[in-house]
Design a protein around this motif. Structure first.
Motif, PDB file in Angstrom:
ATOM      1  N   THR A   1       0.831  -1.212   0.000  1.00 34.94           N
ATOM      2  CA  THR A   1       0.000   0.000   0.000  1.00 34.94           C
ATOM      3  C   THR A   1       0.863   1.259   0.000  1.00 34.94           C
ATOM      4  O   THR A   1       0.612   2.207  -0.766  1.00 34.94           O
ATOM      5  CB  THR A   1      -0.940   0.014   1.227  1.00 34.94           C
ATOM      6  OG1 THR A   1      -1.729  -1.174   1.235  1.00 34.94           O
ATOM      7  CG2 THR A   1      -1.864   1.223   1.186  1.00 34.94           C
TER       8      THR A   1
ATOM      9  N   VAL B   1       0.906   4.071  -3.057  1.00 33.86           N
ATOM     10  CA  VAL B   1       0.563   5.467  -2.770  1.00 33.86           C
ATOM     11  C   VAL B   1       1.765   6.380  -3.012  1.00 33.86           C
ATOM     12  O   VAL B   1       1.619   7.490  -3.558  1.00 33.86           O
ATOM     13  CB  VAL B   1       0.050   5.613  -1.326  1.00 33.86           C
ATOM     14  CG1 VAL B   1      -0.203   7.083  -0.990  1.00 33.86           C
ATOM     15  CG2 VAL B   1      -1.242   4.818  -1.139  1.00 33.86           C
ATOM     16  N   SER B   2       2.958   5.937  -2.622  1.00 33.93           N
ATOM     17  CA  SER B   2       4.162   6.750  -2.835  1.00 33.93           C
ATOM     18  C   SER B   2       4.395   6.977  -4.321  1.00 33.93           C
ATOM     19  O   SER B   2       4.768   8.094  -4.738  1.00 33.93           O
ATOM     20  CB  SER B   2       5.381   6.051  -2.222  1.00 33.93           C
ATOM     21  OG  SER B   2       5.226   5.906  -0.832  1.00 33.93           O
TER      22      SER B   2
ATOM     23  N   ILE C   1      -6.946   1.033  -3.924  1.00 35.54           N
ATOM     24  CA  ILE C   1      -5.565   0.771  -3.477  1.00 35.54           C
ATOM     25  C   ILE C   1      -5.547  -0.223  -2.318  1.00 35.54           C
ATOM     26  O   ILE C   1      -4.753  -1.168  -2.300  1.00 35.54           O
ATOM     27  CB  ILE C   1      -4.880   2.090  -3.071  1.00 35.54           C
ATOM     28  CG1 ILE C   1      -4.676   2.980  -4.303  1.00 35.54           C
ATOM     29  CG2 ILE C   1      -3.545   1.823  -2.389  1.00 35.54           C
ATOM     30  CD1 ILE C   1      -4.267   4.393  -3.971  1.00 35.54           C
ATOM     31  N   LYS C   2      -6.437  -0.015  -1.345  1.00 35.34           N
ATOM     32  CA  LYS C   2      -6.468  -0.909  -0.192  1.00 35.34           C
ATOM     33  C   LYS C   2      -6.896  -2.314  -0.593  1.00 35.34           C
ATOM     34  O   LYS C   2      -6.346  -3.309  -0.126  1.00 35.34           O
ATOM     35  CB  LYS C   2      -7.409  -0.365   0.890  1.00 35.34           C
ATOM     36  CG  LYS C   2      -6.921   0.913   1.519  1.00 35.34           C
ATOM     37  CD  LYS C   2      -7.407   1.063   2.942  1.00 35.34           C
ATOM     38  CE  LYS C   2      -6.737   0.087   3.860  1.00 35.34           C
ATOM     39  NZ  LYS C   2      -7.056   0.305   5.266  1.00 35.34           N
TER      40      LYS C   2
ATOM     41  N   ILE D   1      -8.937   5.182  -2.513  1.00 36.76           N
ATOM     42  CA  ILE D   1      -8.646   4.503  -1.241  1.00 36.76           C
ATOM     43  C   ILE D   1      -9.151   3.061  -1.287  1.00 36.76           C
ATOM     44  O   ILE D   1      -8.420   2.121  -0.955  1.00 36.76           O
ATOM     45  CB  ILE D   1      -9.284   5.262  -0.059  1.00 36.76           C
ATOM     46  CG1 ILE D   1      -8.531   6.562   0.208  1.00 36.76           C
ATOM     47  CG2 ILE D   1      -9.302   4.389   1.206  1.00 36.76           C
ATOM     48  CD1 ILE D   1      -9.189   7.478   1.221  1.00 36.76           C
TER      49      ILE D   1
ATOM     50  N   PHE E   1       1.646   9.535   3.317  1.00 38.18           N
ATOM     51  CA  PHE E   1       0.312   9.316   2.750  1.00 38.18           C
ATOM     52  C   PHE E   1      -0.008   7.820   2.680  1.00 38.18           C
ATOM     53  O   PHE E   1      -1.122   7.385   2.992  1.00 38.18           O
ATOM     54  CB  PHE E   1       0.223   9.933   1.346  1.00 38.18           C
ATOM     55  CG  PHE E   1       0.051  11.427   1.336  1.00 38.18           C
ATOM     56  CD1 PHE E   1       0.083  12.164   2.511  1.00 38.18           C
ATOM     57  CD2 PHE E   1      -0.140  12.111   0.145  1.00 38.18           C
ATOM     58  CE1 PHE E   1      -0.079  13.541   2.510  1.00 38.18           C
ATOM     59  CE2 PHE E   1      -0.300  13.497   0.129  1.00 38.18           C
ATOM     60  CZ  PHE E   1      -0.262  14.208   1.308  1.00 38.18           C
ATOM     61  N   GLY E   2       0.980   7.043   2.236  1.00 33.60           N
ATOM     62  CA  GLY E   2       0.782   5.596   2.151  1.00 33.60           C
ATOM     63  C   GLY E   2       0.499   4.974   3.503  1.00 33.60           C
ATOM     64  O   GLY E   2      -0.327   4.059   3.626  1.00 33.60           O
TER      65      GLY E   2
ATOM     66  N   ILE F   1      -3.167   5.576   4.487  1.00 33.76           N
ATOM     67  CA  ILE F   1      -4.131   4.755   3.745  1.00 33.76           C
ATOM     68  C   ILE F   1      -3.993   3.277   4.103  1.00 33.76           C
ATOM     69  O   ILE F   1      -4.964   2.516   4.011  1.00 33.76           O
ATOM     70  CB  ILE F   1      -3.954   4.984   2.228  1.00 33.76           C
ATOM     71  CG1 ILE F   1      -4.350   6.425   1.891  1.00 33.76           C
ATOM     72  CG2 ILE F   1      -4.788   4.011   1.408  1.00 33.76           C
ATOM     73  CD1 ILE F   1      -4.122   6.823   0.456  1.00 33.76           C
TER      74      ILE F   1
ATOM     75  N   THR G   1       1.879   9.497  -5.544  1.00 33.21           N
ATOM     76  CA  THR G   1       2.223  10.827  -5.015  1.00 33.21           C
ATOM     77  C   THR G   1       3.370  11.459  -5.806  1.00 33.21           C
ATOM     78  O   THR G   1       3.331  12.653  -6.119  1.00 33.21           O
ATOM     79  CB  THR G   1       2.619  10.706  -3.531  1.00 33.21           C
ATOM     80  OG1 THR G   1       1.561  10.079  -2.809  1.00 33.21           O
ATOM     81  CG2 THR G   1       2.861  12.082  -2.918  1.00 33.21           C
TER      82      THR G   1
END
Length: 673
Positions: A97, A101-102, A305-306, A302, A119-120, A123, A105
């Motif tokens: 995750t 997210v990275s 990604i999750k 969200i 941020f990662g 989440i 970003t």
């Protein structure tokens, strides 16, 4: 100041009670109600509470006590029991995750890698409080996917501590990897020293307090230790929350852990409510409405990604599409500790005000949707599996045909055992003893690997898939035994098996009596609820204590089972009324007597001794060496070291013991009397 504090607390409590009551009535998590309470009474809506400093104080205290509660409920035993789910599924989920997210970003938001990692981390966290409560209420926490969910949530909770340490480091604009490692090592060293000191210091204090036998003093000491450790760690350069967690850990490993949990449990929900309300107070709903499209996009991202991170991490350890999909649907929300991290990140400048508002608003939406997502997770999973199964069928067709000859040895008039826990192993032991052919299917790859190497006909597979059942020979099987903790899966397996083989005899183990009727309607022949079996065992023990004859007990238990466990309401009374006079048997006692060397009994027969007519007691058995003689014949002679087992009333047994010491003197005495 005091007036403002009391006024604010009263307003918050009043609105929280009203809103949460409405939410609970509609089966919506009270967490959403607390967040909504904060929004309504906060400066953005009604403006009943507008003191920013007071709001931040509420939030800070909420964080401190939440972290303390995590520490107290933290258990090393849980880590060991769930080590596979934690070390593999949890690590992969959080790592994957953060990586996704990275990357997003860096590529799309033009933010630094440090911001992307933060941020990662936000989440990656799921809601431990909400998910575990729902799974416990639904009785699904002990299922295969429930276990994976629990393991991942434990790892996420541990990561909160690590991320708390990293937040000050990530907030610095400059700093090499060497500097980061130095700060990180320094923080761990401070935590380690504080933990060691507390480990020896806390028990000494608590031991002295416990001696006073004062609950109030004990609770006050617990609060002082938690807040004191939090303040101490803050003075050393760490966060208040980390110190509170450390205090909880120390107490959890002491002998006072159970009492601590018992004392603070009433405060747990209150402290959580204060925290969630404080988050709601900081939210600006008008900002979300002004950026509605962006908020919806963030919510969808969200979930996506999750879901991807959780799906692949679960698939890695379970090798099951069904468990992976279910776990993905269950854990796809943002957790309460993400809100803790967001607030900390905002203070350190890692999260700008606009992004903070978007994140909190999106998190609230995911939390609000979680109960609905979990309720529909099985239907969504089945829908996706149906889409996947046809393609899989074509791909696996050739493999099935190659193994068909090997499977034929098992696949006729055999028993299929679904689940190979303790219950499944006991069933297989009986089948093996009686030489009844059987096959086993289980979703735990380690279990399958272990018992496959021991020669058991065990296969890895999800029995809710009709293709797996066909592979196990469901059409030619004689019996299907389902012994798994997942009632939803058991229902589906029963339905599919009955549809595939109308003559199949299906036995299902379930947890509750309430599930019997549904399983019977779906096609089960026998349903054995754990709840009921425990209750009838107690029922049998009670009847046995009242000396109800064993055959009558068996008859009663059989009547209960035949009437689908409703026989308590319909049982005919004469059966028990006819034996009510047996309660006097409670007064019947037993005694033993050893025949010693040179005893006058040696050589005498039971008939010659005439114990029953002289004392009223009866010899019901004799222990002679390794031999146990039940109902000994009247012509049996006594020998040295015989142990006589006697039955009678207390008075009769006392007479018998005196008589056996000297039968002649006792008889003469009785004659003259």
């Amino acid at each position: 100041m005091l007036f403002e504090l009391l006024r604010s607390f009263l307003i918050i409590s009043l609105f929280a009670i009203i809103i949460s009551t409405i939410f609970i009535r509609f089966k919506i998590s009270p967490i959403i109600g607390f967040l909504l309470t904060g929004i309504i009474v906060g400066p953005s809506v009604l403006g009943l509470i507008h003191d920013a400093h007071l709001i931040e104080t509420f939030a800070e205290f909420g964080i401190i006590f939440l972290m303390f509660l995590i520490g107290v409920e933290f258990s090393i035993k849980k880590l060991i029991a769930y080590r596979r789910e934690i070390l593999f599924a949890g690590f992969i989920q959080v790592g994957l995750t953060i990586f996704i997210v990275s990357t997003i970003t860096l590529l799309f938001l033009n933010k630094s890698l440090k911001i992307g990692i933060f941020f990662g981390s936000l989440i990656a966290m799921s809601s431990t409080a909400l998910v575990l409560k729902i799974l416990m209420d639904k009785g699904e926490l002990t299922t295969s996917y429930g276990r994976v969910c629990f393991g991942i949530l434990i790892f996420q909770d541990l990561c909160v501590i690590l991320i708390m340490l990293l937040i000050p480091i990530l907030s610095k604009e400059e700093g090499s990897i060497k500097d980061i490692l130095f700060v990180f090592s320094k923080s761990l060293a401070i935590l380690g020293c504080t933990f060691i000191v507390s480990l020896y210091f806390f028990p000494l204090i608590l031991h002295q307090i416990v001696k006073t036998r004062s609950r109030e003093l004990f609770l006050m000491t617990i609060l002082v230790l938690s807040l004191g450790t939090a303040l101490f760690s803050y003075k050393l350069g760490l966060s208040l929350a980390l110190g509170a967690f450390l205090a909880g850990i120390v107490i959890s490993e002491s002998e006072y852990a159970l009492q601590t949990v018992a004392e603070i449990k009433p405060f747990k929900d209150l402290l959580m409510a204060i925290f969630f309300i404080s988050i709601g107070l900081l939210l600006k709903p008008y900002f979300l409405f002004a950026n509605l499209k962006l908020t919806i996009l963030i919510v969808l991202l969200i979930f996506l990604i999750k879901f991807v991170g959780i799906f692949f991490s679960t698939l890695f350890i379970s090798k099951s599409l069904r468990i992976s999909l279910l776990t993905g649907f269950i854990l796809s929300q943002i957790g309460e500790f993400s809100l803790v991290l967001a607030l900390e990140g905002k203070k350190y400048g890692l999260l700008e005000e606009n992004w903070y508002q978007l994140f909190i608003g999106s998190s609230m939406i995911t939390l609000f949707l979680t109960p609905f997502s979990i309720d529909r997770s099985h239907k969504l999973t089945d829908l996706l599996l149906e889409k996947i199964s046809y393609k899989s069928y074509l791909r696996l067709k050739k493999i099935r045909e190659e193994k068909r000859e090997e499977e034929k040895a098992y696949l006729k008039d055999h028993t299929i055992v679904v689940g190979y826990g303790v219950g499944g192993q006991n069933i297989v032991y009986g089948l093996k003893t009686l030489k009844i052919p059987y096959v086993i299917v289980d979703l735990n790859p380690n279990t399958v690997k272990t018992y496959k190497s021991r020669g058991e006909p065990i296969f890895f597979g999800d029995a809710t898939n009709i293709e797996v059942l066909r592979k196990l020979g469901i059409k030619t099987a004689k019996t299907l035994v389902i012994v798994i903790g997942d009632n939803i899966s058991a229902r589906k397996i029963t339905f599919l098996a009955r549809k595939e083989n109308p003559n199949l005899y299906i036995i299902v183990r379930t947890r509750f009596v309430a599930e019997i009727e549904d399983l019977i309607k779906l096609g089960a022949n026998e349903v054995i609820p754990e709840e009921f079996e425990a209750s009838i065992e107690i029922f049998a023990k009670v009847l046995h204590y009242y000396k109800v004859p064993r055959n009558v007990i068996f008859e009663l238990l059989e009547a209960l089972r035949k009437n689908y466990y409703k026989a308590f309401r319909t049982l005919e009374k004469p059966l028990l009324e006819s034996i009510e006079n047996l309660e006097f048997l409670k007064d019947v006692a037993t005694e033993t007597y050893l025949i010693k060397k040179e005893s006058p009994l040696i050589g005498l027969t039971i008939r010659a001794l005439d114990l029953r007519s002289k004392t009223g007691a009866t010899i019901i058995a004799i222990k002679r060496g390794e031999e146990f003689i039940v109902n000994p014949p009247a012509n049996l002679s006594f020998k040295e070291k015989d142990i006589l087992i006697l039955i009678g009333s207390e008075e009769q047994l006392n007479k018998a013991l005196i008589f056996l010491e000297d039968p002649i003197s006792y008889s003469l005495k009785s004659t003259f009397i």
